[in-house]
Design a protein around this motif. Structure first.
Motif, short mmCIF file in Angstrom:
data_model
loop_
_atom_site.label_atom_id
_atom_site.label_comp_id
_atom_site.label_asym_id
_atom_site.label_seq_id
_atom_site.Cartn_x
_atom_site.Cartn_y
_atom_site.Cartn_z
N GLU A 1 0.65 -1.40 0.12
CA GLU A 1 -0.23 -0.27 0.08
C GLU A 1 1.22 1.22 0.18
O GLU A 1 0.71 2.08 -0.97
CB GLU A 1 -0.95 -0.17 1.40
N ASP B 1 1.29 3.58 -3.08
CA ASP B 1 1.16 5.87 -2.52
C ASP B 1 2.01 6.45 -3.17
O ASP B 1 2.23 7.40 -4.05
CB ASP B 1 1.63 5.98 -0.88
N ARG C 1 -6.26 4.57 -0.90
CA ARG C 1 -5.64 5.39 -0.33
C ARG C 1 -5.56 7.04 -0.70
O ARG C 1 -4.55 7.02 -0.37
CB ARG C 1 -5.35 4.36 -0.12
N PRO D 1 -4.76 8.51 5.21
CA PRO D 1 -5.42 7.28 4.33
C PRO D 1 -5.27 5.94 4.53
O PRO D 1 -5.48 5.08 5.09
CB PRO D 1 -5.37 7.26 2.41
N HIS D 2 -3.50 6.13 5.56
CA HIS D 2 -2.99 4.85 5.74
C HIS D 2 -2.54 4.78 6.65
O HIS D 2 -2.24 3.51 7.49
CB HIS D 2 -1.39 5.04 5.45
#
Ligand code: HEM
Ligand code: SF4
Lengths: 392, 63
Positions: free
Chosen positions: A17, A21, A309, A317-318
């Protein structure tokens, strides 16, 4: 030219993730390599995702426009690899089975299945919760709904694993062919001896013009419902448990106020949804999007976990926060192919989390957090196993 | 612009409302509510909303 990312390789790491990003910050759309070595455009940004998921210039009918983008050559998947009007026509035939009322009626049976599986775990112990719970639970639900006999269910896990987290294209296609031929047999058996279930209903269902689904279509329908209807839920449930355990303050908040379970399910979907990427689309014409030109005939897919995210639509968002005001996530996709089973999936997840937390006052990871292994899949976000210590 | 929604088909999924919230909304019972006379400028959005519907329950007649 831009770098080509191997998603399956990245997904095997816990840092997927964060890496997405980093990529998304420089580009809303990247190139990725698929299992069959085809390159596709892959959309990361939330705005672009929302825009393009309903864009008629993208077709799901890869079999006609770009056969190399098909899940399995020569076998068009019902709904997912179809365009309107055929898509809407088929979807109308099954939508009632997944409408609110129908799904609410399933609730008592889902609770029962859940409790039986939890009973099997006893008072305390250590177990792989995927093996013992998150895999069998949704499989039983979808098999009952469709009418798949219990004694037939053994090979499903291997088929699902080989289809969504395949070690090779050959293994993936072999599993799909086996699943498909199983479904042909199943449809044949139901034609001879109808039972009270969705597949038997679909066999006798008629379109407005009086025509019916062919055996090939029925088998494809059965296959997509079976796989889409259980593997996604298995992995979402495991991800949700993992992420709750990794954020003890969130777990504590949920234990204090069980009415937050719906919010917890939505945050789990947003934070680490299980349908990580959509199926391929193909461009019917040149499309300018996100600063690149997608050429006619090129493949496009959507990395929903990146869109969910996106720092531009969400603060922080994380962080996993079940109290966040839920800006719409796209874990179930969007537009014409919006998940058919989302109500069922949400209900299963709500029941499972509620029952598990109620039953076990102690629940913790049985391995060090950094030893948890992630599936090397470019399609499904999920864990290889989820060893938990639990006690009443 | 005349918008018709086939209630028998509409599944209350709200995909139309995501595309054109000015015109489509779901009430608490997941029933679709359509704004009576949407402005002409919204024609493009309404057409996109009709395309986003998984069961094609929305039809639009230009007037
Ligand atoms: C947490 C669980 C689930 C997740 C995250 C999920 C996610 C998704 C996503 C993202 C799509 C769109 C794919 C695309 O646009 O390429 C989709 C479609 C679909 N899902 Fe689910 N799904 C879940 C559970 C289910 C269940 C329980 C069923 C039950 C049968 C189901 C059946 C389907 C079907 C048939 C489609 C194709 C719809 C179409 O093309 O019109 N899914 N799902
Ligand atoms: S997208 Fe279609 S099915 Fe969904 S609410 Fe709108 S009209 Fe109804």
């Amino acid at each position: 030219m831009t770098e080509v990312v191997d998603l399956a390789e990245l997904a095997a790491t816990a840092g997927l993730e964060q890496e997405l990003d980093r990529l998304a910050k420089s580009q809303g759309i990247i190139r990725t390599r698929q299992l069959n070595q085809q390159e596709t455009w892959t959309v990361l940004g939330a705005a672009l995702t929302r825009e393009l998921l309903s864009d008629p210039r993208l077709s799901n009918d890869v079999h006609t426009h770009a056969p190399h983008g098909a899940l399995v050559p020569g076998m068009a998947v019902m709904l997912l690899e179809q365009d309107d009007p055929g898509h809407a026509r088929n979807r109308r035939l099954v939508s009632a089975a997944f409408a609110s009322r129908a799904v609410r009626q399933l609730e008592p049976r889902i609770v029962e299945i859940t409790r039986q599986l939890l009973d099997g775990l006893g008072e305390r112990g250590t177990a792989d919760f995927i093996e013992e719970f998150t895999y069998p639970m949704p499989l039983e639900v979808i098999c009952e709904l469709l009418g798949v006999p219990a004694e037939d269910r053994d090979p499903f896990r291997k088929w699902a694993m080989d289809i969504s987290a395949a070690p090779s294209v050959e293994a993936m296609q072999a599993a799909a062919v086996e699943l498909f031929s199983y479904c042909i047999g199943l449809i044949g058996a139901k034609r001879e001896r109808p039972t009270e279930d969705l597949l038997s209903e679909l066999i006798v269902a008629r379109f407005d013009d009086g025509s019916a689904l062919s055996d090939a279509e029925l088998s494809s329908f059965a296959a997509v419902l079976l796989i889409a209807g259980h593997d996604t839920v298995t992995n979402l449930l495991a991800n949700a448990l993992h992420d709750l355990l990794a954020h003890p303050e969130q777990l504590a908040a949920l234990r204090r106020d069980p009415a937050l379970v719906g919010a917890a399910v939505e945050e789990a979907l947003r934070f680490r949804g299980s349908a990580m990427t959509t199926v391929n689309r193909v461009a019917r014409e040149d499309i300018e999007a996100g600063g690149v030109t997608i050429r006619k005939g090129e493949l496009v897919r959507f990395l929903l976990n990146a869109a969910n995210r996106d720092t531009e639509v969400r603060a922080d968002p994380h962080s996993f926060d079940i109290g966040r005001a839920t800006a719409q996530h796209v874990a179930f996709g969007m537009g014409p192919h919006f998940c058919l089973g989302q109500r069922l999936a949400r209900q299963e997840a709500t029941i499972a989390l509620t029952e598990i937390l109620q039953r076990f006052s102690t629940l913790e990871l049985a391995v060090p957090a950094d030893e948890v292994r992630w599936l090397p899949s470019d399609a499904i976000r999920g864990l290889v196993e989820l060893p938990l210590r639990y006690a009443r | 612009m005349k918008i018709t929604v086939d209630d028998g088909l509409c599944d209350g999924l709200g995909q139309c409302a995501l595309v054109a919230p000015e015109v489509f909304a779901l009430d608490d019972d997941e029933r679709l509510v359509v704004a009576p006379e949407p402005a002409r400028e919204l024609a493009g959005k309404v057409a996109a909303a009709a395309r986003a519907c998984p069961v094609r329950a929305i039809s639009v007649e230009e007037s």
